[in-house]
Design an enzyme around this catalytic site. Structure first.
Site, PDB file in Angstrom:
ATOM      1  N   ARG A  22       0.326  -0.981  -0.175  1.00 46.77           N
ATOM      2  CA  ARG A  22       0.333  -0.079  -0.262  1.00 46.77           C
ATOM      3  C   ARG A  22       0.285   1.195   0.183  1.00 46.77           C
ATOM      4  NH1 ARG A  22      -1.030   5.117   2.708  1.00 46.77           N
ATOM      5  NH2 ARG A  22      -0.556   3.522   4.436  1.00 46.77           N
ATOM      6  N   GLU A  23       1.705   1.668   1.296  1.00 47.28           N
ATOM      7  CA  GLU A  23       2.588   2.806   1.035  1.00 47.28           C
ATOM      8  C   GLU A  23       3.585   2.519   0.336  1.00 47.28           C
ATOM      9  OE1 GLU A  23       3.885   6.524   2.111  1.00 47.28           O
ATOM     10  OE2 GLU A  23       2.148   5.319   3.239  1.00 47.28           O
ATOM     11  N   HIS A  86      -7.048  -1.360   2.994  1.00 41.09           N
ATOM     12  CA  HIS A  86      -7.117   0.657   3.440  1.00 41.09           C
ATOM     13  C   HIS A  86      -8.286   0.622   2.328  1.00 41.09           C
ATOM     14  CE1 HIS A  86      -4.751   3.887   4.027  1.00 41.09           C
ATOM     15  NE2 HIS A  86      -4.496   3.470   4.884  1.00 41.09           N
ATOM     16  N   THR A 180       2.734  11.464   9.422  1.00 37.97           N
ATOM     17  CA  THR A 180       2.798  11.516   8.115  1.00 37.97           C
ATOM     18  C   THR A 180       3.623  12.376   6.759  1.00 37.97           C
ATOM     19  OG1 THR A 180      -0.263  11.610   8.429  1.00 37.97           O
ATOM     20  CG2 THR A 180       0.981  12.638   5.898  1.00 37.97           C
ATOM     21  N   HIS A 302      40.120  -1.117  11.678  1.00 34.44           N
ATOM     22  CA  HIS A 302      38.700  -2.051  11.131  1.00 34.44           C
ATOM     23  C   HIS A 302      38.869  -3.213  11.076  1.00 34.44           C
ATOM     24  CE1 HIS A 302      36.081   1.610  11.299  1.00 34.44           C
ATOM     25  NE2 HIS A 302      36.750   2.016  11.206  1.00 34.44           N
TER      26      HIS A 302
END
Length: 475
Positions: A22-23, A86, A180, A302
């Site tokens: 959906r989103e 939705h 939102t 590292h």
């Protein structure tokens, strides 16, 4: 079910609602086919997603058709997740959503003053009545109902609490607090959820956090601390503008901080690749957890630290999230990393030879040395053939033809992101791209080829397996 069950009044770990279908499809340029929707829904269920938001059937006929098929798969047990559909707070939209018989309808309505004034053109009181009526209508169809308070993070908190109470009294058992435009901060998110939960303790709360300022994961974690028991995510962080909380990042962060696996973490790379292929959007190499570079170490300090103890520069073991550790070799690399890479290929050299290899590497100004490059340096120093000794398992060249309306470089970049792809080149002739692949076995080779074929724009492939590779001695 794989996901944890939340009981009101008892704090447990959150459930993941994934909204990729959906989103995620609201990402500019992303359109999922029906086949991809079904495949993604099954994959989300397989990794243990608690709720899948499958879209709004009122948007387009193909979305409605796919939602219907996904719901049928849920009914026959092929999908275990709760299916959420939705809908706008509009009577006809809710009726259409209910006709598909989902597990839950999510009704949304803007609740900030700016949304009420400029989008809905309603007063606060009128909005409360609409919310009550539409939630009640959805509930009358015998489904679970979630109300989504759109733009809740910019709403007046006292009014937002009224909204939550109204939705609960109308029949919603969940309310989603939507950030939102991504303006929450962790402190504010925690405060808002804490106060809403105190005012309406019976309601279940979702956090839907947008990532406009890069704080979606932090805000989601803070919302859980405040009382949210469902977290909305998308695979690869897809969504409007900057997207929402990325599934992979949130669940890995939760694992690190709480020691709890909310989903099957080892399957994250698999679903990442699937959504990359379906969406046509390749994630950055630096994308947390599943990006190509995340468990690859470059600086000599590292590399030496990780070889001594991986915890020096890794928050979690790569195996937890289905990844492997690697070292990027270039002028930054140290003696230990180069020795480690040679030993991984089954090659042991005297200290003085290793020193010369390191010295040679330091003189090279290249982005990244491959195993072949390292072996070539070794052969140059020792005047001995090493490349023919290394067990390369299965190597193959895969030729790709790209659709005429697709940018070849965009396909090449997506192919380069696939694991076990050693090189990618754009070429002239009957094919557009040639890819070198190294695999452990035939099954892995087949899977890599399938991943390549799934990329949007690839119309055909031709695979040549390498039978024998001869070393070339320089004169």
């Amino acid at each position: 079910m794989y996901f944890p069950v939340y009981a009101f009044g008892e704090r447990r770990h959150p459930i993941i609602l994934d909204s990729t279908l959906r989103e995620g499809e609201q990402t500019p340029g992303v359109v999922f086919s029906e086949e991809w929707r079904i495949r993604i829904a099954k994959a989300l269920s397989d990794i243990g997603i608690g709720m899948i938001e499958v879209g709004d059937p009122n948007v387009a006929p193909d979305i409605k058709s796919a939602i219907k098929k996904i719901i049928e798969l849920k009914k026959v047990g092929e999908i275990n997740s709760e299916i959420v559909v939705h809908s706008r707070a509009v009577k006809q939209d809710i009726e259409t959503a209910a006709s598909l018989e989902p597990d839950r309808i999510a009704v949304f309505y803007g609740v900030s003053d700016i949304h009420l004034k400029y989008k809905h053109r309603k007063t606060r009181e009128e909005a409360l009545q609409i919310i009550a009526d539409m939630v009640s209508l959805a509930k009358s169809h015998g489904v679970s109902v979630r109300f989504t308070a759109e733009d809740a993070s910019r709403a007046d908190l006292n009014y937002l609490i009224q909204v939550v109470k109204t939705a609960y009294e109308a029949g919603a058992d969940r309310v989603s607090i939507a950030d939102t435009v991504g303006v929450f901060t962790p402190d504010r998110a925690r405060e808002v959820f804490t106060k809403i939960k105190a005012a309406v303790p019976e309601i279940g709360l979702d956090i839907h956090a947008h990532n406009d300022f890069g704080m979606a994961v932090a805000n989601s974690l803070a919302a859980v601390e405040g009382g949210a028991d469902v977290v909305h995510t998308t695979v690869n962080g897809l969504g409007e503008r900057a997207g929402i909380t990325p599934l992979q990042v949130f669940v890995a962060a939760y694992y690190y901080h709480k020691g709890v696996r909310l989903v099957k973490l080892e399957k994250l790379p698999e679903i990442t690749a699937m959504v990359e292929a379906a969406s046509g959007i390749t994630i950055m190499p630096t994308f947390p957890i599943v990006g190509e570079n995340v468990f690859t170490h470059k600086a000599g300090v590292h590399q030496a630290g990780v070889i001594a103890n991986p915890e020096t520069y890794e928050p979690i073991p790569p195996e937890v999230v289905g990844r492997t550790r690697d070292f990027s070799l270039d002028k930054y690399s140290g003696r230990k990393a180069i020795q480690y890479r040679l030993e991984r290929m089954g090659i042991s050299v005297p200290p003085e030879v290793l020193d010369k290899v390191v010295e040679e590497v330091k003189q090279m100004n290249v982005r990244r040395l491959r195993d072949d490059d390292l072996l070539e340096i070794l052969e140059k120093i020792t005047n001995m053939a090493y490349r023919a000794r290394v067990n390369r398992h299965i190597e193959a060249y895969v030729w790709l033809k790209v659709a005429n309306n697709v940018y070849t470089t965009s396909v090449a970049r997506r192919v380069a992101a696939i694991k076990n792809v050693a090189s990618v080149a754009e070429v002239t002739g009957d094919y557009d791209i040639v890819v070198k692949v190294v695999a452990e076995n035939v099954e892995e080779l087949n899977q890599i080829i399938e991943n390549i074929r799934e990329i949007k724009g690839v119309v055909s492939t031709l695979t040549n397996i390498v039978l024998k590779e001869l070393p070339i001695n320089s004169k």
